[in-house]
Design an enzyme around this catalytic site. Structure first.
Site, PDB file in Angstrom:
ATOM      1  N   THR A  12      38.716   5.334  19.562  1.00 19.02           N
ATOM      2  CA  THR A  12      38.936   4.057  18.879  1.00 19.02           C
ATOM      3  C   THR A  12      37.971   3.971  17.689  1.00 19.02           C
ATOM      4  O   THR A  12      36.855   4.486  17.738  1.00 19.02           O
ATOM      5  CB  THR A  12      38.735   2.851  19.818  1.00 19.02           C
ATOM      6  OG1 THR A  12      37.359   2.771  20.202  1.00 19.02           O
ATOM      7  CG2 THR A  12      39.608   2.946  21.068  1.00 19.02           C
ATOM      8  N   GLY A  14      38.409   5.412  14.732  1.00 23.28           N
ATOM      9  CA  GLY A  14      38.243   6.817  14.337  1.00 23.28           C
ATOM     10  C   GLY A  14      38.360   7.076  12.853  1.00 23.28           C
ATOM     11  O   GLY A  14      38.436   8.227  12.442  1.00 23.28           O
ATOM     12  N   GLY A  17      32.570   6.807   9.976  1.00 20.87           N
ATOM     13  CA  GLY A  17      31.295   7.025  10.662  1.00 20.87           C
ATOM     14  C   GLY A  17      31.355   7.973  11.856  1.00 20.87           C
ATOM     15  O   GLY A  17      31.915   9.078  11.770  1.00 20.87           O
ATOM     16  N   ILE A  18      30.788   7.525  12.958  1.00 21.87           N
ATOM     17  CA  ILE A  18      30.657   8.360  14.162  1.00 21.87           C
ATOM     18  C   ILE A  18      32.037   8.740  14.721  1.00 21.87           C
ATOM     19  O   ILE A  18      32.261   9.881  15.139  1.00 21.87           O
ATOM     20  CB  ILE A  18      29.834   7.597  15.231  1.00 21.87           C
ATOM     21  CG1 ILE A  18      28.395   7.352  14.733  1.00 21.87           C
ATOM     22  CG2 ILE A  18      29.831   8.354  16.561  1.00 21.87           C
ATOM     23  CD1 ILE A  18      27.601   6.331  15.549  1.00 21.87           C
ATOM     24  N   SER A 137      24.444   1.484  22.352  1.00 18.53           N
ATOM     25  CA  SER A 137      23.409   1.490  21.312  1.00 18.53           C
ATOM     26  C   SER A 137      22.072   1.323  22.013  1.00 18.53           C
ATOM     27  O   SER A 137      22.001   0.680  23.073  1.00 18.53           O
ATOM     28  CB  SER A 137      23.595   0.303  20.351  1.00 18.53           C
ATOM     29  OG  SER A 137      22.454   0.173  19.528  1.00 18.53           O
ATOM     30  N   TYR A 150      24.891  -8.891  19.612  1.00 20.72           N
ATOM     31  CA  TYR A 150      25.245  -7.462  19.530  1.00 20.72           C
ATOM     32  C   TYR A 150      24.623  -6.694  20.704  1.00 20.72           C
ATOM     33  O   TYR A 150      25.304  -5.915  21.385  1.00 20.72           O
ATOM     34  CB  TYR A 150      24.759  -6.905  18.191  1.00 20.72           C
ATOM     35  CG  TYR A 150      25.006  -5.431  17.990  1.00 20.72           C
ATOM     36  CD1 TYR A 150      26.282  -4.891  18.076  1.00 20.72           C
ATOM     37  CD2 TYR A 150      23.948  -4.557  17.687  1.00 20.72           C
ATOM     38  CE1 TYR A 150      26.519  -3.526  17.882  1.00 20.72           C
ATOM     39  CE2 TYR A 150      24.170  -3.202  17.478  1.00 20.72           C
ATOM     40  CZ  TYR A 150      25.454  -2.693  17.584  1.00 20.72           C
ATOM     41  OH  TYR A 150      25.669  -1.344  17.397  1.00 20.72           O
TER      42      TYR A 150
HETATM   43  N1  LIG Z   1      25.371   3.314  12.877  1.00 21.35           N
HETATM   44  C1  LIG Z   1      24.450   2.984  13.768  1.00 21.35           C
HETATM   45  O1  LIG Z   1      23.250   2.940  13.454  1.00 21.35           O
HETATM   46  C2  LIG Z   1      24.833   2.659  15.174  1.00 21.35           C
HETATM   47  C3  LIG Z   1      23.807   2.467  16.108  1.00 21.35           C
HETATM   48  C4  LIG Z   1      24.124   2.170  17.400  1.00 21.35           C
HETATM   49  C5  LIG Z   1      25.458   2.037  17.785  1.00 21.35           C
HETATM   50  N2  LIG Z   1      26.435   2.227  16.864  1.00 21.35           N
HETATM   51  C6  LIG Z   1      27.824   2.064  17.324  1.00 21.35           C
HETATM   52  O2  LIG Z   1      28.607   3.154  16.914  1.00 21.35           O
HETATM   53  C7  LIG Z   1      29.965   2.736  16.823  1.00 21.35           C
HETATM   54  C8  LIG Z   1      30.550   3.287  15.543  1.00 21.35           C
HETATM   55  O3  LIG Z   1      29.881   2.684  14.452  1.00 21.35           O
HETATM   56  P1  LIG Z   1      29.547   3.462  13.092  1.00 21.35           P
HETATM   57  O4  LIG Z   1      28.097   3.380  12.900  1.00 21.35           O
HETATM   58  O5  LIG Z   1      30.233   4.751  13.037  1.00 21.35           O
HETATM   59  O6  LIG Z   1      30.149   2.407  12.036  1.00 21.35           O
HETATM   60  P2  LIG Z   1      31.490   2.403  11.166  1.00 21.35           P
HETATM   61  O7  LIG Z   1      31.475   3.552  10.223  1.00 21.35           O
HETATM   62  O8  LIG Z   1      31.605   1.027  10.657  1.00 21.35           O
HETATM   63  O9  LIG Z   1      32.611   2.680  12.262  1.00 21.35           O
HETATM   64  C9  LIG Z   1      33.068   1.681  13.132  1.00 21.35           C
HETATM   65  C10 LIG Z   1      34.527   1.937  13.369  1.00 21.35           C
HETATM   66  O10 LIG Z   1      35.032   0.929  14.244  1.00 21.35           O
HETATM   67  C11 LIG Z   1      36.143   0.338  13.617  1.00 21.35           C
HETATM   68  N3  LIG Z   1      36.370  -1.028  14.025  1.00 21.35           N
HETATM   69  C12 LIG Z   1      35.540  -2.086  13.967  1.00 21.35           C
HETATM   70  N4  LIG Z   1      36.144  -3.185  14.412  1.00 21.35           N
HETATM   71  C13 LIG Z   1      37.397  -2.811  14.756  1.00 21.35           C
HETATM   72  C14 LIG Z   1      38.517  -3.496  15.276  1.00 21.35           C
HETATM   73  N5  LIG Z   1      38.496  -4.793  15.535  1.00 21.35           N
HETATM   74  N6  LIG Z   1      39.639  -2.774  15.508  1.00 21.35           N
HETATM   75  C15 LIG Z   1      39.696  -1.449  15.242  1.00 21.35           C
HETATM   76  N7  LIG Z   1      38.687  -0.762  14.741  1.00 21.35           N
HETATM   77  C16 LIG Z   1      37.544  -1.436  14.501  1.00 21.35           C
HETATM   78  C17 LIG Z   1      35.814   0.408  12.145  1.00 21.35           C
HETATM   79  O11 LIG Z   1      36.954   0.147  11.374  1.00 21.35           O
HETATM   80  P3  LIG Z   1      36.810  -0.433   9.859  1.00 21.35           P
HETATM   81  O12 LIG Z   1      36.595   0.809   9.043  1.00 21.35           O
HETATM   82  O13 LIG Z   1      38.109  -1.112   9.641  1.00 21.35           O
HETATM   83  O14 LIG Z   1      35.613  -1.350   9.836  1.00 21.35           O
HETATM   84  C18 LIG Z   1      35.313   1.836  12.074  1.00 21.35           C
HETATM   85  O15 LIG Z   1      36.370   2.754  12.090  1.00 21.35           O
HETATM   86  C19 LIG Z   1      29.972   1.211  16.919  1.00 21.35           C
HETATM   87  O16 LIG Z   1      30.403   0.814  18.204  1.00 21.35           O
HETATM   88  C20 LIG Z   1      28.502   0.854  16.717  1.00 21.35           C
HETATM   89  O17 LIG Z   1      28.156  -0.335  17.372  1.00 21.35           O
HETATM   90  C21 LIG Z   1      26.169   2.533  15.565  1.00 21.35           C
END
Ligand SMILES: NC(=O)c1ccc[n+]([C@@H]2O[C@H](COP(=O)([O-])OP(=O)(O)OC[C@H]3O[C@@H](n4cnc5c(N)ncnc54)[C@H](OP(=O)(O)O)[C@@H]3O)[C@@H](O)[C@H]2O)c1
Length: 249
Positions: A12, A14, A17-18, A137, A150
């Protein structure tokens, strides 16, 4: 032979980012990858950037019916699921006095309620020996100001993952979490802060990390691959921090 040859993986969020880095690596390792997201254009671009077998499904992670449909479509296409990576998440930061019911609900709907019902829909179709991976996280273990809601969502997801490790044992389904520290992804542009504030916060975070820097999406993806693969066949119920040591100091 890839580490995930012929495995079906649903990721999900996808398209960025990660999640995107993990989708690329999974496909490279031979998995049939399904990515979900809420923006068709971003999904299309992501699918084009992934070499290997990939499909995308438009599904809002906060919407229970769309989450169910994503599982149903994956099952229609591939029969079953081996790896479910609940990665989609949002992380708006706010001090407690500014938090509204809407903020609270948005966070819980996206980070907890949606993933919960997606898992519920998926469980009957997850193959024996499959794995559910929650993207939590380290905030769930720390007390960073401005992250009250969060952090609570991530602690809830971690807790759910632990219970599932026990509850799904008859089907030999593993349930684990990966807990990123600060990772350089587009997430920080979406948390409601100005670019200057993001830079400042980033520098502050990096200073606190024993390794002195942000991690990359690719470093996270490698860990998720490990957890999803047979190399982690006896790892269950844990939350694995990928944070340069931040949660330990
Ligand atoms: N980056 C960090 O430092 C960090 C640290 C701890 C945990 N995390 C966790 O890692 C996960 C991935 O985050 P990321 O850092 O890779 O950020 P990201 O690049 O913003 O990726 C998040 C992904 O989730 C999608 N998303 C958010 N809300 C959604 C929704 N309602 N329906 C469908 N897709 C949705 C986003 O879509 P859009 O492109 O449309 O926004 C994006 O594809 C998250 O759960 C985040 O909490 C990240």
């Amino acid at each position: 032979m890839g580490k995930l040859e012929n495995k079906v993986a649903l990721i999900t969020g996808g398209n960025s980012g990660i999640g995107l880095a993990t989708a690329k690596l999974f496909a490279q390792e031979g998995a049939k990858v399904v990515i979900t997201g809420r923006r068709r254009e971003a999904l299309e671009q992501a699918a084009n950037a992934i070499s290997g077998e990939v499909t995308y499904i438009l599904a809002d992670a906060a919407n229970i019916e769309e989450g169910k449909l994503a599982i149903q479509k994956t099952v229609e296409t591939y029969g079953n699921i081996d790896i479910l990576f609940l990665n989609a998440g949002i992380a708006p930061f706010l001090p407690i006095l500014d938090i509204t019911e809407e903020h609270f609900d948005d966070l819980f709907d996206t980070n907890v309620k949606g993933p919960f019902f997606t898992i519920k829909e998926a469980v009957p179709y997850i193959n024996e020996g499959g794995v559910i991976i929650g993207n939590t996280s380290i905030v769930g273990q720390k007390g960073f100001p401005g992250t009250s809601v969060y952090s609570a969502t991530k602690a809830a997801l971690r807790s759910l993952s632990r219970v599932l490790a026990n509850e799904l044992k008859e089907k030999k389904i593993r349930s684990v979490s990966v807990a990123p520290g600060p990772i350089d992804t587009p997430l920080y542009g979406k948390i409601g802060l100005s670019e200057d504030e993001v830079q400042q916060m980033g520098a502050g975070f990096a200073q606190q990390v024993p390794l002195g820097r942000f991690g990359s999406s690719e470093e996270l993806a490698k860990t998720v691959l490990f957890l999803a693969s047979n190399e982690a066949s006896f790892i269950n119920g844990v939350e694995l921090e990928v944070d340069g040591g931040l949660s330990q100091v």
